[in-house]
Design a protein around this motif. Structure first.
Motif, mmCIF file in Angstrom:
data_model
loop_
_atom_site.group_PDB
_atom_site.id
_atom_site.type_symbol
_atom_site.label_atom_id
_atom_site.label_comp_id
_atom_site.label_asym_id
_atom_site.label_seq_id
_atom_site.Cartn_x
_atom_site.Cartn_y
_atom_site.Cartn_z
ATOM 1 N N ASP A 18 -6.838 0.884 1.651
ATOM 2 C CA ASP A 18 -6.695 1.506 0.398
ATOM 3 C C ASP A 18 -7.760 1.097 -0.681
ATOM 4 O O ASP A 18 -7.400 -0.239 -0.914
ATOM 5 C CB ASP A 18 -5.352 2.015 -0.049
ATOM 6 N N TYR B 254 -7.743 -7.373 -2.051
ATOM 7 C CA TYR B 254 -6.702 -6.458 -2.136
ATOM 8 C C TYR B 254 -5.351 -7.423 -1.814
ATOM 9 O O TYR B 254 -4.388 -7.250 -2.633
ATOM 10 C CB TYR B 254 -6.900 -5.446 -1.314
ATOM 11 N N THR C 170 -3.351 7.674 2.947
ATOM 12 C CA THR C 170 -4.173 6.630 3.299
ATOM 13 C C THR C 170 -3.973 6.557 4.994
ATOM 14 O O THR C 170 -3.025 7.368 5.480
ATOM 15 C CB THR C 170 -3.648 5.158 3.080
ATOM 16 N N THR D 90 0.938 -1.095 -0.141
ATOM 17 C CA THR D 90 0.018 -0.180 -0.230
ATOM 18 C C THR D 90 0.743 1.160 0.011
ATOM 19 O O THR D 90 0.529 2.083 -0.783
ATOM 20 C CB THR D 90 -0.904 -0.005 1.110
#
Length: 498
Positions: free
Chosen positions: A207, A218, A363, A114
């Motif tokens: 995210d 994800y 984020t 991320t």
């Protein structure tokens, strides 16, 4: 590539209509109709949906590749190929073959996570150049090699463009390529056809839930990078198992790629451990425990600031050792890494009594990391200025507000690429995360005005964090994209108060 070669190499592709001869040649494959030449194969992804038939009909290309989900009428003067796969998943492998498999002739390292992808790829490329290696970068800040920098508009370019970039790099003499492998790029098959020598994982926090249905999807999308690394004596993976999502990521990778050699960073389940961290506004230092084969405990000092750069430099160091680079010169290079665009960039007032930090943190996890890192430098006052992007994951907005309230002395709420959403509605969503009765120092949708106010109100010895855009030099309001650079606005604000 001859049609006969295409059909032999990719047996799941069949010709369903049109007149052709086996010796006819396809020049290249494209997913972007704007780049098509008449003898290119136009690859229509399943995601093109109902508009796919229109795109096929309007295409300037003679050759069309569709999937089983797409229904198109008979097209005159065109040859239509069909596959039971998503055609986009084949674009990279086909492009790679046409271009002579450029990634197989270089050492390509993919970095996913991320946060930290851009920093890690930049650090690795610098360490490589310091070793005398010719390195290339592909990621958020563009494509960089041999002194050139080109913006692609994507973290991971489309599969055809990616293969073309790799071919250019190989032709120019690049030896090592460091690619930011985004979850979008991996899930959509943009990296298919790339032969990776190594995969690196930094962390996994919330995210892109506007694209992924949930965090499990994800994570699995990120893990596809490691499935793309062939298991042999020269390949490996590096995982920060102590980072958020690290243990789960390692479990998935070990199940999907059981023969891949994994180097794990972390006290709980890793072979490489970080100890004795020390921070200042000039440098960061720590001790990393290594196996005797790699020289045992090693002290690392770097000019990059903040706790997250401890993880970034440690992951880069372990990756570099895995590539066989010389340890002593790595330690020297880590002491003077060039500023990474939009990552902990520091600006000072003319008398250096006040400072601002521009960072890409967009984020919850990234905002928390940068705020904690600035706190360790002990500013007399810490003001956090941030916003959240429009037409993106809305659930992170109140979470970021809560983090800012907890870790900063004051909070300024502003815009960050509102796109087609009402900026005030976005600010409402963010402000909902603040405690009842807590008021931000300022709520101002105009980002330039917000930055100027934050600088003007900053106390001596204080620091303003300008978070969210980092290296970006634009602001998207509605459908209009105009020039906007946080660093420039900070510098103008400081200059106006001199």
């Amino acid at each position: 590539m001859k049609l006969s070669e295409l059909l032999d190499l990719f047996p799941n592709i069949k010709i369903i209509s049109g007149s052709y001869t086996p010796d006819e040649k396809i020049n290249f494959i494209r997913t972007d109709s704007r780049k098509l030449e008449p003898n290119d194969l136009f690859c229509l992804p399943d995601s093109s949906g109902d508009k796919g038939a229109e795109y096929a009909k309007a295409s300037s290309s003679k050759y069309i590749l569709i999937g089983s989900k797409l229904k198109i009428p008979k097209l005159e003067n065109k040859i239509v190929f069909k596959t039971d796969l998503d055609p986009e998943s084949l674009a990279g492998p086909i492009a790679s073959v046409i271009l002579g498999n450029p990634s197989s002739k270089m050492k390509v390292i993919g970095v996913t996570g991320t946060n930290g992808k851009t920093s890690l790829t930049h650090i690795l490329a610098y360490l490589g150049e310091a070793q005398g290696k010719s390195c290339g970068l592909i990621g958020t800040t563009g494509v960089k090699f041999k002194g050139s920098l080109t913006d692609t508009g994507y973290t991971t370019p489309d599969p055809s463009s990616l293969q073309s970039i790799l071919k250019e790099m190989y032709d120019s003499g690049v030896e090592y390529v460091f690619i930011e492998a985004s979850s979008h790029g991996l899930k959509l098959g943009r990296t298919n056809g790339v032969q990776f020598k190594a995969g690196v994982f930094s962390n996994l926090t919330q995210d892109h839930l506007d694209f992924h249905p949930d965090m499990e999807d994800y994570l699995k999308s990120k893990a596809l990078l490691f499935s793309s690394v062939a298991s042999n004596s020269e390949t490996f993976g590096v995982i920060d198992s102590d980072a958020p999502g690290g243990k789960d990521f390692k479990t998935v990778v070990e199940a999907s790629s059981p023969d891949l050699k994994i180097f794990s960073l972390g006290r709980s389940s890793g072979e490489f451990e970080i100890h004795s961290e020390a921070f200042s506004l000039e440098k960061t230092s720590y001790l990393i425990r290594l196996s005797d084969a790699w020289g045992g405990d090693t002290n690392i000092t770097t000019n990059l600031l903040g706790g997250f750069n401890v993880r970034n430099t440690a992951l880069a160091f372990v990756t570099a050792l895995g590539l066989g680079w010389e340890k002593k010169s790595l330690l020297t290079a880590l002491e003077s890494i060039p500023q990474i665009p939009g990552r902990f960039q520091i600006y000072y007032s003319k008398d250096r009594s006040r400072m601002a930090v521009v960072d890409y943190a967009h984020t919850p996890d990234a905002l928390e990391n940068i705020l904690r890192s600035i706190r360790k430098s002990k500013p007399k006052e810490l003001v956090a200025l941030f916003g959240c992007g429009g037409d993106r994951d809305k659930t992170k907005r109140p979470k970021m507000a809560k983090i800012a309230q907890e870790l900063a002395d004051k909070v300024i709420l502003t815009s960050d690429n509102p796109r087609t959403e009402d900026p005030e509605r976005i600010l409402d969503d963010i402000q909902a995360g603040l405690s009842p009765g807590y008021s931000p120092m300022l709520r101002e949708a105009d980002r330039a005005k917000a930055i100027l106010y934050g600088i003007s109100q900053l106390k001596e010895g204080g620091c303003l964090l300008v978070a969210g855009k980092g290296h970006e030099d634009y602001q998207i309001i509605g459908r209009d994209k105009s020039h906007f650079d946080d660093g420039e606005e900070v510098q103008k604000a400081f200059n106006s108060l001199a």
